[in-house]
Design a protein around this motif. Sequence first.
Motif, PDB file in Angstrom:
ATOM      1  N   GLN A 265      34.485  37.672  46.894  1.00 37.08           N
ATOM      2  CA  GLN A 265      34.251  36.232  46.944  1.00 37.08           C
ATOM      3  C   GLN A 265      34.861  35.524  45.739  1.00 37.08           C
ATOM      4  OE1 GLN A 265      32.805  34.334  49.518  1.00 37.08           O
ATOM      5  NE2 GLN A 265      33.228  36.301  50.492  1.00 37.08           N
ATOM      6  N   ALA A 266      34.876  36.183  44.591  1.00 38.23           N
ATOM      7  CA  ALA A 266      35.490  35.588  43.409  1.00 38.23           C
ATOM      8  C   ALA A 266      36.973  35.351  43.652  1.00 38.23           C
ATOM      9  CB  ALA A 266      35.288  36.487  42.195  1.00 38.23           C
ATOM     10  N   TRP A 267      37.635  36.325  44.235  1.00 36.99           N
ATOM     11  CA  TRP A 267      39.065  36.166  44.492  1.00 36.99           C
ATOM     12  C   TRP A 267      39.332  35.259  45.680  1.00 36.99           C
ATOM     13  CZ3 TRP A 267      43.288  36.472  41.844  1.00 36.99           C
ATOM     14  CH2 TRP A 267      43.265  37.169  40.641  1.00 36.99           C
ATOM     15  N   LEU A 268      38.403  35.213  46.634  1.00 36.14           N
ATOM     16  CA  LEU A 268      38.554  34.259  47.729  1.00 36.14           C
ATOM     17  C   LEU A 268      38.494  32.833  47.187  1.00 36.14           C
ATOM     18  CD1 LEU A 268      38.843  33.854  50.779  1.00 36.14           C
ATOM     19  CD2 LEU A 268      36.346  33.869  50.936  1.00 36.14           C
ATOM     20  N   ALA A 269      37.619  32.607  46.208  1.00 31.96           N
ATOM     21  CA  ALA A 269      37.530  31.291  45.578  1.00 31.96           C
ATOM     22  C   ALA A 269      38.821  30.930  44.859  1.00 31.96           C
ATOM     23  CB  ALA A 269      36.362  31.267  44.589  1.00 31.96           C
ATOM     24  N   ALA A 270      39.600  31.958  44.482  1.00 29.82           N
ATOM     25  CA  ALA A 270      40.888  31.737  43.825  1.00 29.82           C
ATOM     26  C   ALA A 270      42.022  31.628  44.839  1.00 29.82           C
ATOM     27  CB  ALA A 270      41.170  32.872  42.848  1.00 29.82           C
ATOM     28  N   GLY A 271      41.671  31.683  46.133  1.00 36.20           N
ATOM     29  CA  GLY A 271      42.678  31.549  47.177  1.00 36.20           C
ATOM     30  C   GLY A 271      43.329  32.849  47.593  1.00 36.20           C
ATOM     31  N   VAL A 272      42.750  33.990  47.194  1.00 36.22           N
ATOM     32  CA  VAL A 272      43.324  35.296  47.525  1.00 36.22           C
ATOM     33  C   VAL A 272      42.296  36.101  48.320  1.00 36.22           C
ATOM     34  CG1 VAL A 272      44.311  37.438  46.628  1.00 36.22           C
ATOM     35  CG2 VAL A 272      44.722  35.271  45.430  1.00 36.22           C
ATOM     36  N   THR A 273      42.671  36.524  49.522  1.00 36.48           N
ATOM     37  CA  THR A 273      41.787  37.335  50.359  1.00 36.48           C
ATOM     38  C   THR A 273      42.031  38.803  50.065  1.00 36.48           C
ATOM     39  OG1 THR A 273      41.787  35.670  52.115  1.00 36.48           O
ATOM     40  CG2 THR A 273      41.123  37.911  52.720  1.00 36.48           C
ATOM     41  N   ILE A 274      40.975  39.524  49.713  1.00 36.32           N
ATOM     42  CA  ILE A 274      41.074  40.962  49.445  1.00 36.32           C
ATOM     43  C   ILE A 274      40.064  41.691  50.318  1.00 36.32           C
ATOM     44  CG2 ILE A 274      41.851  40.532  47.081  1.00 36.32           C
ATOM     45  CD1 ILE A 274      39.060  41.329  46.100  1.00 36.32           C
ATOM     46  N   PRO A 275      40.199  43.015  50.458  1.00 34.23           N
ATOM     47  CA  PRO A 275      39.252  43.770  51.283  1.00 34.23           C
ATOM     48  C   PRO A 275      37.811  43.585  50.820  1.00 34.23           C
ATOM     49  CG  PRO A 275      41.165  45.107  50.772  1.00 34.23           C
ATOM     50  CD  PRO A 275      41.281  43.872  49.942  1.00 34.23           C
ATOM     51  N   ARG A 276      36.876  43.797  51.723  1.00 32.88           N
ATOM     52  CA  ARG A 276      35.462  43.538  51.450  1.00 32.88           C
ATOM     53  C   ARG A 276      34.802  44.613  50.608  1.00 32.88           C
ATOM     54  NH1 ARG A 276      31.103  43.576  50.026  1.00 32.88           N
ATOM     55  NH2 ARG A 276      29.216  42.662  50.935  1.00 32.88           N
ATOM     56  N   THR A 277      35.167  45.874  50.774  1.00 31.27           N
ATOM     57  CA  THR A 277      34.441  46.948  50.099  1.00 31.27           C
ATOM     58  C   THR A 277      35.200  47.467  48.885  1.00 31.27           C
ATOM     59  OG1 THR A 277      35.439  48.766  51.369  1.00 31.27           O
ATOM     60  CG2 THR A 277      33.535  47.650  52.338  1.00 31.27           C
ATOM     61  N   SER A 278      34.460  48.082  47.963  1.00 31.52           N
ATOM     62  CA  SER A 278      35.091  48.597  46.743  1.00 31.52           C
ATOM     63  C   SER A 278      36.096  49.698  47.070  1.00 31.52           C
ATOM     64  CB  SER A 278      34.016  49.125  45.782  1.00 31.52           C
ATOM     65  OG  SER A 278      33.266  50.167  46.372  1.00 31.52           O
ATOM     66  N   GLU A 279      35.775  50.534  48.056  1.00 29.16           N
ATOM     67  CA  GLU A 279      36.685  51.610  48.423  1.00 29.16           C
ATOM     68  C   GLU A 279      37.985  51.053  48.994  1.00 29.16           C
ATOM     69  OE1 GLU A 279      36.008  54.208  51.909  1.00 29.16           O
ATOM     70  OE2 GLU A 279      35.978  55.834  50.457  1.00 29.16           O
ATOM     71  N   GLU A 280      37.889  50.033  49.837  1.00 32.81           N
ATOM     72  CA  GLU A 280      39.089  49.440  50.411  1.00 32.81           C
ATOM     73  C   GLU A 280      39.873  48.644  49.372  1.00 32.81           C
ATOM     74  OE1 GLU A 280      37.362  47.290  53.642  1.00 32.81           O
ATOM     75  OE2 GLU A 280      37.673  48.911  55.065  1.00 32.81           O
ATOM     76  N   GLN A 281      39.181  48.015  48.440  1.00 31.76           N
ATOM     77  CA  GLN A 281      39.877  47.324  47.359  1.00 31.76           C
ATOM     78  C   GLN A 281      40.691  48.326  46.547  1.00 31.76           C
ATOM     79  OE1 GLN A 281      36.854  45.133  45.218  1.00 31.76           O
ATOM     80  NE2 GLN A 281      36.335  43.878  47.003  1.00 31.76           N
ATOM     81  N   TRP A 282      40.105  49.476  46.271  1.00 29.37           N
ATOM     82  CA  TRP A 282      40.805  50.519  45.527  1.00 29.37           C
ATOM     83  C   TRP A 282      41.977  51.071  46.337  1.00 29.37           C
ATOM     84  CZ3 TRP A 282      41.878  52.479  41.047  1.00 29.37           C
ATOM     85  CH2 TRP A 282      42.317  53.806  40.923  1.00 29.37           C
ATOM     86  N   ALA A 283      41.801  51.216  47.632  1.00 30.40           N
ATOM     87  CA  ALA A 283      42.832  51.826  48.469  1.00 30.40           C
ATOM     88  C   ALA A 283      43.994  50.878  48.760  1.00 30.40           C
ATOM     89  CB  ALA A 283      42.216  52.310  49.777  1.00 30.40           C
ATOM     90  N   GLN A 284      43.716  49.578  48.874  1.00 30.84           N
ATOM     91  CA  GLN A 284      44.729  48.659  49.379  1.00 30.84           C
ATOM     92  C   GLN A 284      45.382  47.771  48.319  1.00 30.84           C
ATOM     93  OE1 GLN A 284      43.555  46.522  52.948  1.00 30.84           O
ATOM     94  NE2 GLN A 284      42.109  48.123  53.509  1.00 30.84           N
ATOM     95  N   LEU A 285      44.712  47.523  47.220  1.00 27.97           N
ATOM     96  CA  LEU A 285      45.293  46.645  46.203  1.00 27.97           C
ATOM     97  C   LEU A 285      46.207  47.423  45.254  1.00 27.97           C
ATOM     98  CD1 LEU A 285      42.169  44.446  45.333  1.00 27.97           C
ATOM     99  CD2 LEU A 285      44.015  43.960  46.963  1.00 27.97           C
TER     100      LEU A 285
END
Length: 345
Positions: A265-285
């Motif tokens: 949600q912090a990054w969505l507020a910055a206009g950037v959509t990232i994966p919802r879960t910590s595991e997916e954030q680690w895997a995809q970013l």
Amino acid sequence: MKRHLRTHGYRAAAAVALACAITSTTQQAARASDPQTLTEVQATLRSLYHDAEVATDKYNATDEKVTRQTKRVDALDGQVEATEAKLAHLDSLAGATAAAQYRGGGVSAELQFALASDPGRALDNAGLALQAQQNTRNLLTDLTATRKEVRLRKDAAAALLERLRASRRAMATERRTIEQHIAEAKALESSLAAKERQRLAALEKKNADKAQAKWESTGILKKVGTGATAAGKKAIAYATRQIGKPYVWGAEGPNSFDCSGLTSQAWLAAGVTIPRTSEEQWAQLKHVPVDDMRPGDLITYFSDASHVALYIGDGNIISAPRPGRYVYVSPAASMQILGVVRPDA
């Protein structure tokens, strides 16, 4: 996602054993005040909360999958409806063709117009009697293929719906597992007398400070970036406004958060959509070396990427730590760092 959850029976037994060791008698309470016993309690609590966070992450991933499946099923239902409408239209045209052939062996201009890729040319050729029989056979072939397509699409839709229901059932089971882990951790923590809880909190802080000091002694803070991007500043500002809000598993605001709910949600507020879960954030970013990180990057923790926090600079993070706690600022190295990812790479 990978999970390393222990069995409920083991957890329950561990919680009961520790609670009894602390509260049942004066002698045992005195033993619980021993630093070694507090260390054991702390390790058990940390393990319970870690397991709950792993389960929470899996729940979030399943929830996203259910949402995607729902959208696919809705889209497929729309395609089925469109195909059935086409079938009804072709049936109507076939009836008109049969009537025309019965009357004079011809094909109606309306039918040729509907079947041709170039309507203008269809009108020009509407009177070509030599095409009549072939067009009729093509129409009947199309009708047969369309009927088969409709059946296949209906079968696919039914299969997707069943998988969706199965996912929801699994998610409900996972929810009960999460709630049980959280209940065990809270029961264990609340079983400690006030004095022991204070000592446990002091021990946790001591260990966190020790880990942070060791991390900083490597000179890491002289290497990492100090300036956030414009988007990073917006993400940090959003996370800062959430400080003091409670951790709730599966929550992504506005009144409560879990760890990846806060970062996404912090990054969505910055206009950037990232994966919802910590595991997916680690895997995809995009991964960046720890000594190249900058404010706004996400620090992922533990070998299974079960926790994530927003780096804000000066060796600190903002995170939603675990059930019973609140969004707060803490040392970046107070937990085992797996690596760093950058949402606005």
